[in-house]
Design a protein around this motif. Structure first.
Motif, PDB file in Angstrom:
ATOM      1  N   PHE A 100       0.825  -1.204   0.000  1.00  0.00           N
ATOM      2  CA  PHE A 100       0.000   0.000   0.000  1.00  0.00           C
ATOM      3  C   PHE A 100       0.859   1.253   0.000  1.00  0.00           C
ATOM      4  CE2 PHE A 100      -4.025  -1.541  -0.329  1.00  0.00           C
ATOM      5  CZ  PHE A 100      -4.529  -2.267   0.724  1.00  0.00           C
ATOM      6  N   GLN A 101       1.967   1.201   0.743  1.00  0.00           N
ATOM      7  CA  GLN A 101       2.819   2.378   0.792  1.00  0.00           C
ATOM      8  C   GLN A 101       3.392   2.690  -0.575  1.00  0.00           C
ATOM      9  OE1 GLN A 101       5.438   1.134   3.876  1.00  0.00           O
ATOM     10  NE2 GLN A 101       4.530   2.508   5.406  1.00  0.00           N
ATOM     11  N   GLU A 102       3.790   1.621  -1.260  1.00  0.00           N
ATOM     12  CA  GLU A 102       4.331   1.835  -2.600  1.00  0.00           C
ATOM     13  C   GLU A 102       3.268   2.467  -3.484  1.00  0.00           C
ATOM     14  OE1 GLU A 102       6.387  -1.702  -3.971  1.00  0.00           O
ATOM     15  OE2 GLU A 102       6.449  -0.783  -5.985  1.00  0.00           O
ATOM     16  N   ALA A 103       2.044   1.930  -3.357  1.00  0.00           N
ATOM     17  CA  ALA A 103       0.956   2.461  -4.181  1.00  0.00           C
ATOM     18  C   ALA A 103       0.680   3.910  -3.818  1.00  0.00           C
ATOM     19  CB  ALA A 103      -0.294   1.607  -3.994  1.00  0.00           C
ATOM     20  N   GLU A 104       0.602   4.189  -2.538  1.00  0.00           N
ATOM     21  CA  GLU A 104       0.249   5.539  -2.146  1.00  0.00           C
ATOM     22  C   GLU A 104       1.323   6.536  -2.561  1.00  0.00           C
ATOM     23  OE1 GLU A 104      -0.903   6.123   1.947  1.00  0.00           O
ATOM     24  OE2 GLU A 104      -1.875   8.023   1.461  1.00  0.00           O
ATOM     25  N   THR A 105       2.573   6.082  -2.559  1.00  0.00           N
ATOM     26  CA  THR A 105       3.633   6.972  -3.015  1.00  0.00           C
ATOM     27  C   THR A 105       3.403   7.394  -4.456  1.00  0.00           C
ATOM     28  OG1 THR A 105       5.178   5.851  -1.545  1.00  0.00           O
ATOM     29  CG2 THR A 105       6.117   7.262  -3.244  1.00  0.00           C
ATOM     30  N   ILE A 106       3.020   6.430  -5.283  1.00  0.00           N
ATOM     31  CA  ILE A 106       2.703   6.778  -6.662  1.00  0.00           C
ATOM     32  C   ILE A 106       1.606   7.826  -6.695  1.00  0.00           C
ATOM     33  CG2 ILE A 106       1.865   5.942  -8.880  1.00  0.00           C
ATOM     34  CD1 ILE A 106       2.881   3.220  -8.207  1.00  0.00           C
TER      35      ILE A 106
END
Lengths: 304, 339, 520
Positions: free
Chosen positions: C460-466
């Protein structure tokens, strides 16, 4: 006779009104079923629209609607899906009507005397003060009067309830807030009418014949002078009885007024059209009553 | 079905109206006599002075703000801080030397907003009234002159439109027209047009709901004038119906119409303020008296009242409407437009 | 006009419920009432906001996380006396999923096997949907993949048990049946439109012994000042809804002991329509985002102690810490805008920021819009016009991508980052930006297939960073601060929790404090 004929015209007229408002409401962009939290699949919205036949061509929807009308069914509300239009009207109209009649009474009870005095004492201080107050009443919007009344009489001095519709004392402020504008109008109209009649020839004639001033005024002049007020009473009552959005919103009164505006904003097609038809019907009946009143008050008026 | 119903007072549609007809009097023209009568009317004179003054201030203030830019840096900052859309850190300041009418939630100068708002409100009032006038006069004149079937159809249409609650019509108009007009290529090309589109729709919309009474009155006038001797005479001399309409009937209706114009303006201004209260009027950050009052009304609560936010816009609105009403009354009295 | 006998607790609930049918409601005020009337397999704990046993007294979850076996209590009856059995649970879920019911929230059940296909009418046979009654007291649910927050979904109104006997008799008009059979702590005494909904204690509820109040009134009052006035007069005991906060008065009100603020899972943000130039360029979007001073907005306009937001998922979401996003950096903003071809805002096309305005109601969106407009003008030299629309048009325009920038907000449906992040998956009905990123979609999909908490968090963190650092189809502005007002000396049982759920069952008025009836 004449009036029965007018009543008969009402049905086609109402049908036309329903058609026009049906068409108008469908013109505007947006639909009743858009939500902030959209359903996961657009199919759901399409299902909903299909359920209420919103995907059909508009003439077909209208035909369906008229079919319902013939059965006395004004359709379900598209926004309040547990209620039909008839439910909503049945709950809200009595409340709006009660407030409306009270405001009407206020408008007449204050407007007529003020109009009378300003006419009879034309040019003197009573006229200046009265006319000024009457015009002032017409110049202040309802959504300014109401909060000021609330501020003074409920917040600053705890004399009256701040909102809701639970007892006669709850009706005081809404009646005044609603009736003030119309009392100003009535006062102006009655003054107008009185001034006109007082100048008329037959009044001069009656004066010449020696009738006492007060009998003169009350019996002859007033009957004719009140005609402009009677003529205005039709639309005034139609507005009052169907409820005022501003007053009902500010005082949280469970009437119909809020629905008039919100139904258009919500794109609740059936409710909007139902309310438009209700308003039109009321207006037509009231105008008929006004014309009838004319006939009674002014012997010169004849209808063929 | 608006709360402040837009109608020129239905009043005189019932009592018969006659335009001042040249009677057996000394040869002062109707206009001159009207002026004399008008001059004697205290409140009407006062009102016209007030309105004239208001107009000067309304036009002058924005002009002054623009010109001070050339008068040096001090004046320029003063002008900037008084621009109606200039936010500042001084929220909700009561009236002070810097801001005579105080500031609002965003630190904007209320005086400036009231004056700029006046431009909008009065513009909406006058243009809207003019729109209603043009439509109403044309409709009524055509219906009255044509008579028969055409008259019947035209007036039945008026009846139907009259029975509709006007708010539905307004809401539909504002939302639909706005979107449809946006698509027009001419609008897409010009940013200035896009900006003023909302205003234009307001003009048209408000005018479009107030022409009904005007049409009825004009038709009534036309019908009664048609039977007058001078019109017969014209016809006997071979004048075409159009010529009769334009040269004889419309000028005689003129007086009545002007009076109703001055009385329609206040009711349109009121209706615009109602629409702004609903959020359907002018777009932020533009201001009109209605939107300013609406913001001020929000501030009425038991805890703390920013009175200047409602007193000043409200006061200016009410006094202007009063002035317009007195002016209209004065004109009506002067032109002797009653039975 | 009538004066009803006084209620034990009077609550101001913001708006008139559009419906009381658990399957079709979608607005928060509606849900507050309905969850007091109908219950599901689980219910919400008032203190923690998490799911605890409801109609089901216990359950087992299979090791692979896909099969839930719920055991119903054996003493369940409707308020009208008929027994509640597993078949009723199945009936209710199928009804919610039925395309003809047209439920807005049905998507929450799509974690169940074949639920989505059934809802799309690709499967016609309801017995193929992964919810079955193994016996009168056992319900088995088969999920597509393990879903950590599934028990929270079971507590939502869409999954609650509705009375088949009434619905089969009256079809869509079943809410009008009196007495209305309910499965929850309260029955419907009456529903007067625009006036009030009155709920009465349901003595047949399995946990009726713990239902704290006998009569609860819910008033649909939408104006913050009316709500405040009524509350001050003692005619209302509780005011709870984010729209009812009188923001101009918060500096005076917040220090009062009866004004309670708390954070909850809701975010206020701006959507870009990335299909329109120049918003197809991430540099432009970032420039606009970096030019907004969010601190100023929460301090001067909203004033409720909201947290300025640089990311989408509010702080406090379960098992999740958001990665940092973009903050306030006017210099960088100008630089990016110049790089994108609009130095100093020159030649920037005319764009509009769209927001909704309730009729005769609050102006908070307008106020925020005005501040942002000024910020964009002062920092970037970019002139963004404002466009105020009424709600239905605003929603349609957003849905059809007929806008440039739009005000937005989102309230979490359950306590998990997914409820915020899966909105922006390609073509999701709630995306409404036209933004699509395959990698993002993949990350979200993967995260929803596993239960390993740290691994999920990373995905999720990776996604939210995007979402909030690289591409920015949205500008997060702040996280809502909930404000409830009620006097803790008078009212008990309302707890603040991160999902902003306050079950009616636990609310009570402390003895000796009757609601004042109006005399003055």
């Amino acid at each position: 006779m004449y009036f029965l004929r007018r009543l008969a015209y009402m049905i086609p007229l109402l049908l036309v009104v329903s058609a026009v408002s049906f068409w108008l409401v469908h013109l505007a962009p947006g639909g009743p079923f858009d939500k902030e939290h959209a359903p996961a699949s657009p199919q759901i919205k399409r299902n909903l629209e299909a359920k209420y036949h919103l995907n059909e061509p508009i003439w077909k929807q209208y035909a369906r609607y008229v079919g319902g009308l013939a059965r006395g069914d004004f359709g379900p509300s598209l926004k309040y899906r547990d209620h039909s239009v008839t439910d909503i009207v049945r709950q809200g109209l009595p409340v709006s009507m009660l407030l409306g009649w009270l405001a009407f009474g206020f408008a007449m009870g204050v407007g007529l005397p003020v109009g009378f005095i300003t006419a009879v004492r034309r040019g003197r201080w009573q006229d200046h003060v009265g006319s000024f107050l009457a015009i002032l009443a017409v110049c202040i919007p309802g959504f300014v009067v109401a909060p000021i009344l609330v501020l003074v009489f409920t917040i600053k001095w705890h004399l009256l309830p701040v909102a809701l519709w639970e007892s006669p004392v709850h009706a005081v402020l809404p009646t005044i807030a609603l009736g003030l504008y119309f009392s100003g109008k009535v006062a102006r109209l009655f003054r107008e009418g009185m001034l006109n009649t007082m100048q008329m020839e037959f009044v001069t004639a009656a004066r010449a014949k020696g009738l006492g001033e007060s009998t003169l005024l009350f019996r002859h002049a007033v009957r004719l002078a009140v005609l402009p007020v009677v003529s205005y009473a039709g639309p005034m009552l139609a507005d009052l009885l169907t409820g005022s959005f501003v007053i009902e919103n500010i005082f949280q009164i469970p009437g119909l007024g809020v629905f008039f505006i919100n139904s258009s904003l919500n794109k609740d097609y059936t409710l909007t059209v139902g309310l438009a038809v209700l308003y039109a019907a009321l207006l037509i009946v009231l105008n008929l009553a006004v014309d009838f009143g004319y006939m009674l008050l002014d012997p010169r008026v004849k209808y063929e | 079905m608006s709360d402040q119903k837009v109608e020129s007072p239905n009043t005189d549609s019932s009592s018969a109206m006659a335009v001042a007809s040249p009677g057996a009097r000394p040869p002062a023209s109707p206009a001159q006599r009207a002026w004399r009568r008008f001059r004697k009317n205290g409140p009407a004179l006062l009102s016209s002075c007030y309105i004239a003054l208001l107009l000067i201030v309304i036009v002058g203030w924005p002009l002054a703000l623009k010109l001070t830019k050339f008068a040096g840096p001090g004046a320029a900052t003063w002008a900037k801080s008084h621009a109606p859309e200039q936010l500042s850190d001084g929220q909700f300041q009561p009236p002070n030397t810097q801001h005579w009418f105080g500031t609002d939630e965003h630190g904007r100068d209320v005086l400036s907003r009231v004056l700029y708002g006046a431009q909008i409100s009065l513009l909406v009032g006058f243009v809207g009234a003019t729109v209603s006038l043009v439509i109403g006069v044309l409709w009524g004149a055509i219906a009255g002159s044509a008579g028969g079937r055409v008259d019947s159809v035209m007036m039945r249409t008026v009846d139907v439109l009259y029975s509709l609650p006007s708010i539905i019509f307004v809401i539909v108009l504002m939302t639909t027209l706005g979107e449809k007009l946006k698509q027009l290529p001419v609008v897409k090309a010009s940013p200035a047009l896009q900006k003023d589109l909302r205003l234009a729709i307001l003009f048209v919309g408000l005018g479009a709901i107030s022409w009904l009474t005007m049409a009825r009155i004009v038709r009534g006038q036309v019908l009664s004038l048609r039977t007058r001797p001078f019109v017969d005479a014209s016809r006997a001399l071979g004048a075409s119906p159009l010529r009769i309409l334009v040269r004889h009937i419309i000028p005689n209706v003129f007086g009545v119409v002007i009076v109703y114009l001055t009385l329609t303006v206040p009711s349109i201004v009121l209706y615009e303020s109602f629409l702004s209260y609903l959020g359907l009027g002018v777009q932020p950050p533009m201001a009109s008296w209605g939107s300013l009052i609406s913001e001020g009304v929000d501030q009425i609560n038991p805890i703390r009242i920013y009175w200047w936010m409602i007193v000043f816009p409200g006061g200016v609105l009410v006094s202007t409407l009063l002035a317009l009403n007195f002016l209209g009354d004065g004109l009506r009295d002067a032109w002797d437009v009653k039975g | 006009m009538r004066r009803d006998p006084p209620a034990d607790v009077t609550i101001i609930n913001y708006s008139e419920p559009q419906s009381l049918d658990p399957a079709i409601i979608s607005a928060q005020p509606d849900m507050r009432i309905v969850s007091g009337m109908f219950e599901g397999l689980t219910r919400t704990d008032p203190k923690t906001g998490s799911a605890v046993p409801g109609l089901a007294e216990r359950w087992e979850i299979s090791p692979d996380g896909r099969i839930y076996t719920f055991h119903l209590r054996t003493n369940l009856v409707w308020s009208t006396g008929e027994p509640i059995r597993a078949a009723d649970v199945v009936y209710s879920w199928i009804r919610t999923l039925d395309p003809m019911t047209a439920s807005d929230y049905a998507g929450q059940l799509f974690y169940v096997k074949n639920a989505e296909a059934f809802n799309a009418a690709k499967i016609k046979d309801p017995s193929q949907v992964g919810v079955t009654a193994l016996d009168p007291f056992t319900v088995q649910v088969q999920l597509n993949h393990p879903t950590v927050f599934f028990l929270d979904v079971c507590a939502m109104p869409l999954a609650s048990v509705v009375p088949r006997q009434a619905i089969e008799k009256m079809s869509d008009a079943w809410i009008k049946i009196r007495p209305l059979p309910v499965s929850g702590p309260y029955e419907l005494d009456f529903w007067r439109l625009n006036d009030k909904v009155r709920l009465r204690k349901n003595p047949r509820y399995w946990d009726a012994a713990n239902t704290q109040s006998k009569i609860i009134d819910l008033l649909p009052i939408g104006s913050a000042s009316s709500a405040l006035n009524l509350y001050d007069r003692g005619q209302a005991d509780i005011v709870w809804d984010k729209e009812l906060v009188p923001t101009e008065l918060l500096d005076v009100l917040l220090p009062r002991p009866d004004f309670h603020t708390y954070t909850y899972l809701a975010t206020y943000f701006v959507r870009f329509n990335v299909t329109r130039k120049p918003f197809d360029d991430p540099r432009v979007r970032k420039a606009l985002a970096l030019a907004i001073d969010k601190n100023r907005i929460v301090q001067r306009i909203t004033r409720g102690g909201e947290q300025p937001a640089t990311h989408l998922v509010p702080d406090g979401a379960a098992n999740y810490e958001s990665p940092p996003g973009l903050g306030y950096d006017p210099e960088l903003a100008r630089k990016l805008l110049a790089e994108a071809g609009f130095p100093g805002g020159k030649n920037f096309p005319r764009m509009e920021y769209m927001f909704n305005a309730p009729a005769g109601g609050g102006k908070i969106h307008e106020k925020i819009a005005i501040e942002m407009q000024q910020m964009w003008r002062d920092t970037l030299g970019v002139d963004i016009e404002l466009r105020q629309l009424e709600m239905q048009v605003y929603l349609t325009e957003q849905d059809q991508l007929h806008y440039d920038l739009s005000r937005s907000s989102w309230i979490g449906d359950y306590n998990d980052a997914n409820t915020f992040l899966n909105m922006f998956v390609t073509d999701d009905g709630n995306n409404r930006t036209g933004w699509s990123n395959k990698h993002y979609d993949e990350l979200i999909r993967q995260a929803n297939e596993i239960t390993d908490v740290p691994a999920r968090e990373k995905l999720f963190q990776e996604a939210e960073t995007i979402l909030v650092k690289d591409e920015l189809p949205i500008i997060p502005l702040f996280f809502y601060a909930g404000i409830n007002y009620f006097d803790t000396n008078k009212i008990e049982g309302v707890y603040t929790n991160i999902v902003d759920l306050h079950p009616l069952q636990s609310i009570r008025k402390i003895m000796g404090h009757a609601t004042r009836n109006t005399k003055d």
